[in-house]
Design a protein around this motif. Structure first.
Motif, short mmCIF file in Angstrom:
data_model
loop_
_atom_site.label_atom_id
_atom_site.label_comp_id
_atom_site.label_asym_id
_atom_site.label_seq_id
_atom_site.Cartn_x
_atom_site.Cartn_y
_atom_site.Cartn_z
N LEU A 134 50.73 35.05 39.10
CA LEU A 134 49.98 35.70 40.17
C LEU A 134 50.72 35.61 41.50
CD1 LEU A 134 46.32 34.52 39.41
CD2 LEU A 134 47.46 36.62 38.68
N ARG A 135 50.36 36.52 42.40
CA ARG A 135 50.92 36.53 43.74
C ARG A 135 49.89 36.01 44.73
NH1 ARG A 135 52.90 42.58 44.50
NH2 ARG A 135 50.77 42.91 43.76
N CYS A 136 50.35 35.73 45.93
CA CYS A 136 49.43 35.27 46.98
C CYS A 136 48.50 36.40 47.39
CB CYS A 136 50.22 34.77 48.19
SG CYS A 136 51.21 33.29 47.86
N LEU A 137 47.31 36.03 47.81
CA LEU A 137 46.26 36.98 48.15
C LEU A 137 46.02 36.98 49.65
CD1 LEU A 137 43.76 36.20 45.25
CD2 LEU A 137 45.47 38.01 45.35
N PRO A 138 45.62 38.12 50.22
CA PRO A 138 45.38 38.17 51.67
C PRO A 138 44.09 37.45 52.03
CG PRO A 138 44.88 40.28 50.65
CD PRO A 138 45.50 39.45 49.59
N VAL A 177 41.16 16.92 46.12
CA VAL A 177 42.22 16.11 45.52
C VAL A 177 41.92 14.63 45.66
CG1 VAL A 177 44.66 15.51 45.69
CG2 VAL A 177 43.96 17.91 45.75
N GLN A 178 41.36 14.25 46.81
CA GLN A 178 40.99 12.85 47.00
C GLN A 178 39.88 12.41 46.05
OE1 GLN A 178 40.00 12.42 51.13
NE2 GLN A 178 42.14 12.55 51.82
N LEU A 179 39.07 13.39 45.58
CA LEU A 179 38.00 13.08 44.63
C LEU A 179 38.44 13.25 43.18
CD1 LEU A 179 34.96 14.73 46.45
CD2 LEU A 179 35.52 12.31 46.29
N GLY A 180 39.73 13.43 42.94
CA GLY A 180 40.25 13.44 41.58
C GLY A 180 40.61 14.78 41.01
N ALA A 181 40.63 15.84 41.79
CA ALA A 181 40.94 17.17 41.28
C ALA A 181 42.45 17.36 41.14
CB ALA A 181 40.38 18.25 42.20
N THR A 182 42.83 18.23 40.21
CA THR A 182 44.24 18.58 39.98
C THR A 182 44.45 20.03 40.38
OG1 THR A 182 44.37 17.03 38.13
CG2 THR A 182 46.08 18.71 38.28
N LEU A 183 45.49 20.30 41.16
CA LEU A 183 45.76 21.65 41.63
C LEU A 183 46.51 22.45 40.58
CD1 LEU A 183 46.84 21.24 45.37
CD2 LEU A 183 44.63 21.90 44.45
N ILE A 184 46.06 23.70 40.39
CA ILE A 184 46.77 24.67 39.55
C ILE A 184 47.05 25.88 40.44
CG2 ILE A 184 46.69 26.13 37.52
CD1 ILE A 184 44.82 24.18 36.21
N GLN A 185 48.31 26.08 40.78
CA GLN A 185 48.72 27.14 41.68
C GLN A 185 49.98 27.81 41.15
OE1 GLN A 185 49.21 25.12 45.47
NE2 GLN A 185 47.19 25.77 46.18
N PRO A 186 50.27 29.04 41.59
CA PRO A 186 51.55 29.66 41.23
C PRO A 186 52.69 29.01 41.99
CG PRO A 186 50.31 31.08 42.71
CD PRO A 186 49.40 29.95 42.34
N PRO A 187 53.92 29.29 41.61
CA PRO A 187 55.06 28.73 42.33
C PRO A 187 55.03 29.14 43.80
CG PRO A 187 55.78 29.67 40.25
CD PRO A 187 54.35 30.07 40.42
N PRO A 188 55.48 28.26 44.70
CA PRO A 188 55.43 28.59 46.13
C PRO A 188 56.27 29.81 46.47
CG PRO A 188 56.76 26.63 45.74
CD PRO A 188 56.09 26.95 44.44
N SER A 189 55.78 30.57 47.43
CA SER A 189 56.49 31.78 47.85
C SER A 189 57.69 31.41 48.70
CB SER A 189 55.54 32.69 48.64
OG SER A 189 56.23 33.80 49.15
N PRO A 190 58.80 32.15 48.56
CA PRO A 190 59.98 31.83 49.39
C PRO A 190 59.76 32.08 50.87
CG PRO A 190 60.31 33.85 48.13
CD PRO A 190 59.05 33.24 47.61
N SER A 191 58.88 33.03 51.21
CA SER A 191 58.61 33.32 52.61
C SER A 191 57.09 33.28 52.83
CB SER A 191 59.16 34.69 53.01
OG SER A 191 58.61 35.70 52.16
N PRO A 192 56.51 32.10 53.03
CA PRO A 192 55.06 32.00 53.19
C PRO A 192 54.59 32.70 54.46
CG PRO A 192 56.13 29.91 53.71
CD PRO A 192 57.20 30.80 53.14
N TYR A 217 47.47 33.50 50.88
CA TYR A 217 47.16 32.19 50.32
C TYR A 217 47.28 32.27 48.81
CZ TYR A 217 45.23 27.49 50.66
OH TYR A 217 45.08 26.13 50.64
N PRO A 218 47.84 31.24 48.17
CA PRO A 218 48.01 31.29 46.72
C PRO A 218 46.68 31.09 45.99
CG PRO A 218 48.75 29.18 47.54
CD PRO A 218 48.43 30.01 48.74
N PRO A 219 46.47 31.75 44.85
CA PRO A 219 45.28 31.48 44.04
C PRO A 219 45.28 30.03 43.56
CG PRO A 219 46.39 33.48 43.31
CD PRO A 219 47.31 32.82 44.28
#
Length: 542
Positions: free
Chosen positions: A325-329, A347-362, A367-369
């Motif tokens: 996926l790509r970043c969304l507006p 994350v502090q409450l124990g969640a794990t992030l699932i995101q696409p690879p970081p964009s080269p030009s943020p 924002y990433p899904p």
């Protein structure tokens, strides 16, 4: 399909190439903006109006580049639009039901004709516009406009309806308020959401071009909440309907309630996405990504509930699909800070992030899904998620636990249930406290079916026959109710001194008038005398 004439049908089916597209319509959208000099005014009285001395709001795309600008309306513009709507109410209400139905049918054909332009304008502002659903809605309302006097007897239109959209409310949800009101014989003053300003102005221009009388649909733009409050408090508005965020909806409802005007609220809510152990996991994962990260329902926030038996299998499939996926507006750059804070708490409450690879030009506008996998049920992002591409995921063991998690909210709008067991589907759909349940699907709407949430999602139902009554009133009621004059009271000093209560003066009883108790006693004595006389007469006759 390049070179179609040199290929046979067998070759086409072997290669499965896509056919030629009609283009994205960007040139048509730019031409429309160029015709208005990239500055869109207010649409009042069937034409664009450019008042002098008004501030301008810039419209940007996903890259932060300015597309055009719109005029920020003030109270004088609100009064002008409402007065034009009042004049148009006499013309529109004087037409027959058949004539109004023909106008709506012409508007539906115009939207079909210029649908590519509407889609292109919506893409410029990164706002979803489901034009096929909008066209089906108009064709459905054409029939109700034709049958209003024969089916909805003893009901009449309210008059001038103020439709206010806040937040990131998409075009279809706004028009689900506008066109039913117009079909029932009302006129509308629309204050669109910031994400649908361009499409609302273009649609109003298309409606006028299709023959809709001037003043039936007026559009005023402005992001400030005070503009919406001024429209809700206007003395010539007969009804206020609000669609969008709950906080702003409550403010507008309070502003309209001060004048005794009926208010219709549709403020969205939560949508649980439940995946059972008997579900088709590939289809379920594809659907949850489509629902949470494509913006089909902007008024709700999805939460993913997965049964523990398929917890790991769903996680693997989600990681594979989100990686592509790509970043969304974003609606606003300020939303990014809110999303970062919500993710940090999860994350502090124990969640794990699932995101696409970081964009080269943020970009601050993208924002990433993000999936918060295994987030704690007490996290704020679960029951009050911020707007944006954020999906909290929780697990449950049994169906009773999953239904309890899904019902543990006062703002449930709809639910999507994925299972191959018919018994589980029927029993779970009956137990879910939501307005709509989709089984092995999501975000399916029909113009003839009502749609709405429960409890704190609002006080009305949109769509179908049930959604028309909010724009009607009994025929015995006057078309325009006079507003009460507010009293000038100093609430800071109220109750400190003996103040005269603002009660209407009553005429004291005159001296020659006997008291009511005396009259009541005399009448009782007369009745007793007559009764005794009748008894004596009967006894003497015997």
């Amino acid at each position: 399909m390049a070179g179609l004439t040199s290929k046979t049908v067998f070759d086409i089916f072997q290669s499965m190439e896509f056919g030629p597209t009609g283009g994205d319509g960007t040139g048509v959208a730019q031409a429309w903006l160029q015709r208005h000099s990239h500055t869109l005014g207010l649409f009042i009285g069937g034409k664009f109006v450019h008042p002098e001395g008004r501030e301008i709001d810039s419209v940007t795309d996903s890259a932060g580049q300015s597309v055009c600008s719109t005029v920020r309306a003030v109270f004088a513009d609100v009064s002008l639009s409402v007065s034009d709507a009042r004049e148009g109410c006499e013309v529109w209400g004087g037409l027959s039901c058949h004539a109004r139905a023909r106008h709506l049918y012409s508007v539906a054909r115009s939207i079909q004709r210029f649908g590519q332009s509407l889609s292109a304008v919506a893409q410029l502002q990164c706002s979803p516009a489901d034009l096929s659903a909008l066209t089906r809605l108009l064709y459905h309302l054409t029939g109700w406009a034709q049958m209003r006097d024969s089916v909805l007897t003893h009901w009449s239109p309210r008059g001038v309806v103020a439709v206010i959209s806040t937040g990131d409310c998409p075009l279809v949800f706004q028009m689900n308020k506008v066109f039913p009101a117009i079909a029932m014989g009302n006129t509308v003053v629309l204050r669109p959401s910031p994400q649908a300003r361009l499409t609302s102005l273009l649609l109003a221009e298309l409606c006028t071009g299709a023959g809709l009388p001037a003043g039936v649909l007026n559009v005023i733009t402005g992001d400030d909440l005070s503009l919406a409050v001024a429209l809700a408090e206007h003395s010539e508005v007969d009804m206020v309907t609000v669609t969008g965020r709950r906080e702003e909806g409550l403010v507008l409802a309070g502003a309209a309630a001060a004048g005794g005007v009926p208010v219709s609220l549709s403020v969205g809510g939560l949508c649980p996405f439940i995946i059972c152990d008997s579900a088709d996991l590939d289809s379920a994962v594809d659907s949850v990504i489509d629902a949470a990260f494509t913006g089909k329902i902007e008024l709700c926030q999805w939460q993913l509930l997965v049964q523990e038996a398929v917890w790991e299998a769903v996680r693997v499939r989600l990681q594979e699909r989100i990686a592509t996926l790509r970043c969304l507006p974003l609606v606003d750059t300020a939303v990014k800070c809110v999303l970062d804070a919500a993710i940090q708490d999860a994350v502090q409450l124990g969640a794990t992030l699932i995101q696409p690879p970081p964009s080269p030009s943020p970009s601050p506008y993208l924002y990433p899904p993000t999936v918060l996998w295994g987030v704690a049920s007490c996290a704020p992002c679960v029951w009050a998620p911020p707007p944006g591409p954020l999906l909290p995921a929780l697990s449950f063991r049994s169906m009773s636990e999953g239904l309890q998690l899904a019902n543990n909210s006062a703002r449930n709008l709809a639910a999507s249930l994925w299972t191959d067991d018919v018994t589980v589907a029927l029993e779970s759909a009956k137990s879910l406290k939501v307005g709509t349940v989709w089984v092995n699907s999501h975000s399916l709407f029909d113009a003839a079916a009502s749609f709405g949430g429960v409890r704190e999602c609002g006080n009305t139902t949109d769509g179908g026959k049930e959604g028309l009554y909010q724009f009607l009133q009994p025929s015995l009621c006057p078309l325009h109710h006079p507003r009460p004059t507010p009293l000038s009271l100093d609430y800071n000093k109220f109750g400190e001194t003996n103040q005269t209560a603002p009660l209407p003066e009553t005429e004291p009883p005159r001296a020659e008038d006997p008291p009511s108790q005396t009259l009541r006693l005399v009448s009782i004595c007369v009745c007793l005398s007559v009764l005794c006389f009748c008894v004596c007469t009967v006894v003497s006759s015997q």
